[in-house]
Structures are given as C-alpha cells and as structure tokens.
Design an enzyme around this catalytic site. Structure first.
Site, short mmCIF file in Angstrom:
data_model
loop_
_atom_site.label_atom_id
_atom_site.label_comp_id
_atom_site.label_asym_id
_atom_site.label_seq_id
_atom_site.Cartn_x
_atom_site.Cartn_y
_atom_site.Cartn_z
N GLU A 38 0.83 -1.20 0.00
CA GLU A 38 0.00 0.00 0.00
C GLU A 38 0.87 1.25 0.00
O GLU A 38 1.88 1.34 0.68
CB GLU A 38 -0.94 0.01 1.21
CG GLU A 38 -1.88 -1.18 1.30
CD GLU A 38 -2.88 -1.23 0.16
OE1 GLU A 38 -2.92 -0.29 -0.66
OE2 GLU A 38 -3.65 -2.22 0.08
N ARG A 299 -0.32 11.37 -13.57
CA ARG A 299 0.21 10.10 -13.08
C ARG A 299 0.56 9.19 -14.26
O ARG A 299 -0.24 9.01 -15.17
CB ARG A 299 -0.85 9.41 -12.18
CG ARG A 299 -0.47 8.04 -11.65
CD ARG A 299 0.61 8.11 -10.59
NE ARG A 299 0.91 6.77 -10.09
CZ ARG A 299 0.28 6.18 -9.06
NH1 ARG A 299 -0.69 6.83 -8.43
NH2 ARG A 299 0.61 4.98 -8.67
N THR A 396 -4.87 8.42 -5.46
CA THR A 396 -4.96 8.94 -4.09
C THR A 396 -4.11 10.20 -3.92
O THR A 396 -4.40 11.03 -3.07
CB THR A 396 -4.51 7.87 -3.07
OG1 THR A 396 -3.22 7.37 -3.43
CG2 THR A 396 -5.50 6.72 -3.02
N PHE A 397 -3.07 10.35 -4.73
CA PHE A 397 -2.27 11.58 -4.71
C PHE A 397 -3.15 12.77 -5.09
O PHE A 397 -3.14 13.80 -4.41
CB PHE A 397 -1.11 11.43 -5.70
CG PHE A 397 -0.12 12.57 -5.69
CD1 PHE A 397 1.06 12.47 -4.97
CD2 PHE A 397 -0.35 13.73 -6.41
CE1 PHE A 397 1.99 13.51 -4.96
CE2 PHE A 397 0.56 14.77 -6.42
CZ PHE A 397 1.74 14.66 -5.68
#
Length: 446
Positions: A38, A299, A396-397
């Site tokens: 994770e 990303r 999530t960033f």
C-alpha cells in the site's frame, strides 16, 4: 489491578460538546500496520480511520496511538536519497497538530521503554472467505483460523516474530490471532476493551471494561477496517489535524514565491495557525483565489499499463491542459508527475512556447533530507495553492490534493477536475473527446 481513576476532558471541537471521560491512569497503546504494497497516500487514509477509532476508544480507557514508521514504500524508488526505512512521522507531519485530535507517540520513542518491546496482543485482520458471496452486508468479526500463511513465526520462547518496521530482532508479540473482519474500525472496540458477545450483527456485543486486558494491542492489515464516518465532521477533523511539517510548508512556500509568483497574501490563502480555528467558508467571503498558475497531476508509471482507458497519452494530456489555460487566461502550469524525463520534455513540446511549464526538481541534498515522501508532499502543497487543479482519475495523490483544497476553501469547480483518458479521439461512448466522468465531490463538513 487498577484502583485509581482520573477525569479527562478534551478541548471541544467546533460545535461538539466537551468530551469528559473517566479514564484509568494506566496508559494503553494501539499500534497498527497495513499491507506492505500500500502506498503513502492510502496509508494516510488508514491513519484517519484509526484516529477516529482512537477518539472513540478513549471513552473506555487512556489510549495513545503509536504512529507506525514509514518504511521503504513501493513507490519510493529514488536511489539517491539514502535510506528510506523507519522514517518518523515528524518528517512529514506536524505532530503537535495531530495531538490536538488524539494522543500520539512516535514508534521510536515508544520502544525506548523496554517494557513496550513485547506487544501483548496482535490481531491479524483478514477478509471473510465468503465476503462477497452475499448481497446482505453486515458488520461482523470472528477469531478464526488464518486463511493464508500468517507472516509471523514463533521462537523457542513461544514469542511471535515479525519484521516490526525493521525492529524484528528486539520486538516480539506475546499472542497473535487471525481476525476475520467486516465493518467500520470502531466495530473492533469490544475486543479491545473486554466486550462480551451475546449475538450477531451491530448489537451483538456488550462492552464491559476489563481491568486485566492487554496494555499494548496491534492491528495488522488495518486497511481492512472501513471508515466509521466518511465525509462527516469527525472525518474532516481527523483530516484537518494532519497538517504538514513546517519545514515542508516552508520549502513549498519558497518555491511558489520564486518560481510561480505566488504568496499567501496575494493568493488569499492565509490559514489559521491551528486547524481547530478553521471555520466554514462564509458565502459572502467567496472562495479562495489561489496562485496564478494551473497545477496538473499527470500520473504515469504503473497507471499507464494498469488503467489504460483512464490515462491519456502525453500529447492528449498536454492538449487538455492547454485548453484549461486558455479558458482561465493563465500562462503557467505546474506539472506534478512521476513520468520519466523524456515524457516531461514531450509534454513541454506539446504545450508549446506560449506557456511556461514548471516542474519541481529538488536538489540532491534536499531529496536526501526529505526523502521521496517529503518531495511528494511539497508537490501536493504547491498544487493545493494553484488557481485551478486537474488530477488523475482514481489517484490517491490527486484525492489528497482535492481534500487539501476543500479545507482551504477553494471553489469545487476549480478542484474536482481530471484528465480524460485515451488519445483524444472521439468515440461512441465519449462523443466529446474532452468530456469524461468528473471526480466525486467529497465536500468538507464542519
């Protein structure tokens, strides 16, 4: 035997009544860990689940959360920053800020006391075998046989051995049990405070505090526990308490000033010194302005092959950003990305000479000081202050940046945006090539 009690009253949070609990003077400690693969930002989310759990636990005892060290995460791949093992939380976050929500202690400080090197009880969480076979969801937990191989071994003394954040040679577990778990984090409370089971479901437990229960408890694979109150004021209190370390904020502030013509006064992004003094954004005050630049989180890496349909080509990403810049009358874009250097150069070429692409490249000394995690946070801070933000779908960033902008009081229209996937060619499902599903708008609640 506990014979003495003390009264504990926390400072009230906004409109919440003062919390006053009768606590035993004996301190109890909660440790947790998550599945090793994770990432950094998912682990921040797990912290919020655990933090809300600790708030609830303190109704039944004098609990302190032991912060798990940041330990050589999967995405921390820089080979020029030195070791990235057992990093303290203070490197990334303001612990004094977090302590206004719950009591916390760094792991290294916790184990300075030799008596803390034996963890009394470890619960290794696992999903139920039939978790997704029924449409009837219910909160439940059961001590069961381990479904897979337990990542603990037993030594000659009957003690359980594990990596324990790089301290496996000196820290042991007294007892380890597999716990099938399905539900919010607070559902585990009865096991931690001496609950007695009388049935099944949410009301199947009676909490009866036991003075002889474990002093130190660890929950492994804590990501299996769900949020108790996702999006609630309590969720946002936990999130708001996670202010970044002052040294990282200072680095981001200096970069914004020197490279992006951005300061908190000009951008109208001044914040109270304490998160507890933050107030809802008044309608008459308007939204935060932000710096004179657009931030895009592009990303790449594993998303390119893992989420092909949702990730744009570099050319198409640049075209979308250029469209936003024209509409907003901006000429500067801050690029936060994990792309290799050649893709960054390609992005700049497609943006064209009329726009300035700014990409933060920290010095070797700075990277060695703050590590990959600190570098990522500085980029998030810079993005959170931009006039307009465009993120990557399901990253999530990006999500953490959107949360930060919600806390700061930006217009949601300037926050919840994403790069559309593909190469920009219209299709039957997407007849308008630059239109795609917007990110969910998780609005702040005070």
């Amino acid at each position: 035997m506990i014979t003495e009690k003390k009264n504990y009253c926390s400072r009230p949070n906004e409109n919440e009544d003062t919390d006053c609990y009768s606590l035993s003077i004996n301190e109890r400690y909660f440790l947790y860990d998550v599945n090793p693969p994770e990432g950094f930002n998912l682990r921040r989310d797990v912290f919020m689940r655990v933090a809300v759990l600790i708030r609830k636990l303190r109704k039944y005892g004098n609990w302190t959360l032991v912060l798990p060290p940041w330990d050589n995460l999967y995405h921390w791949r820089s080979d020029d920053v030195g070791g990235q093992r057992s990093l303290p939380w203070a490197l990334f976050f303001d612990l004094d800020s977090i302590k206004k929500f719950i009591p916390v202690i760094e792991f290294e400080d916790f184990i300075k006391d030799e008596s803390n090197r034996i963890i009394d009880e470890v619960f290794f969480l696992q999903n139920y075998k039939d978790a997704w076979e029924s449409n009837n969801w219910e909160d439940k937990m059961d001590i069961e046989a381990c479904i897979g191989k337990l990542p603990y071994s037993v030594n000659a003394k009957g003690e359980y051995k594990n990596e324990f954040w790089g301290h496996g040679s000196s820290i042991k577990g007294k007892r380890v049990r597999c716990l099938s778990f399905q539900g919010p984090a607070s559902y585990i409370i009865p096991l931690l405070v001496g609950g007695k089971r009388i049935g099944t479901g949410k009301k199947g437990w009676v909490i009866k505090p036991d003075e002889n229960i474990a002093r130190t408890v660890m929950v492994d694979r804590a990501e299996i526990m769900l949020h108790d109150e996702f999006g609630s004021p309590e969720y946002w209190r936990a999130r708001r308490s996670m202010r970044f370390a002052h040294h990282l904020v200072a680095e981001a502030k200096e970069f914004r000033k020197m490279r992006l013509n951005s300061t908190d006064i000009k951008d109208e992004t001044l914040r109270p010194l304490s998160w507890m003094d933050e107030k809802p954004q008044a309608v008459d005050d308007g939204f935060k302005k932000g710096g004179p630049y657009l931030c895009v989180h592009m990303r790449r890496m594993d998303f390119v092959w893992g989420r092909t349909s949702e990730v744009p080509t570099v050319k198409w990403a640049a075209q979308q950003v250029k469209n936003h810049l024209k509409r907003l009358n901006l000429v500067t874009v801050f690029l936060a990305t994990d792309a290799p250097e050649e893709e960054i150069e390609e992005f700049q070429q497609h943006i064209g000479p009329n726009y300035d692409v700014v990409h933060w490249k920290p010095s070797i000394d700075l990277k060695a000081m703050y590590k990959d995690g600190g570098v990522a946070i500085i980029e998030q801070i810079i993005c959170s202050h931009s006039r307009f933000f465009v993120g990557t779908h399901e990253s999530t960033f990006s999500f953490r940046i959107q949360e930060e902008r919600e806390i700061m009081g930006f217009n949601p229209d300037s926050t919840f945006n994403r790069l559309c996937g593909g190469d920009g060619t219209p299709s039957k499902s997407s007849p308008k090539k630059d239109k795609c599903e917007k990110p969910s708008r998780w609005r702040i609640a005070f």
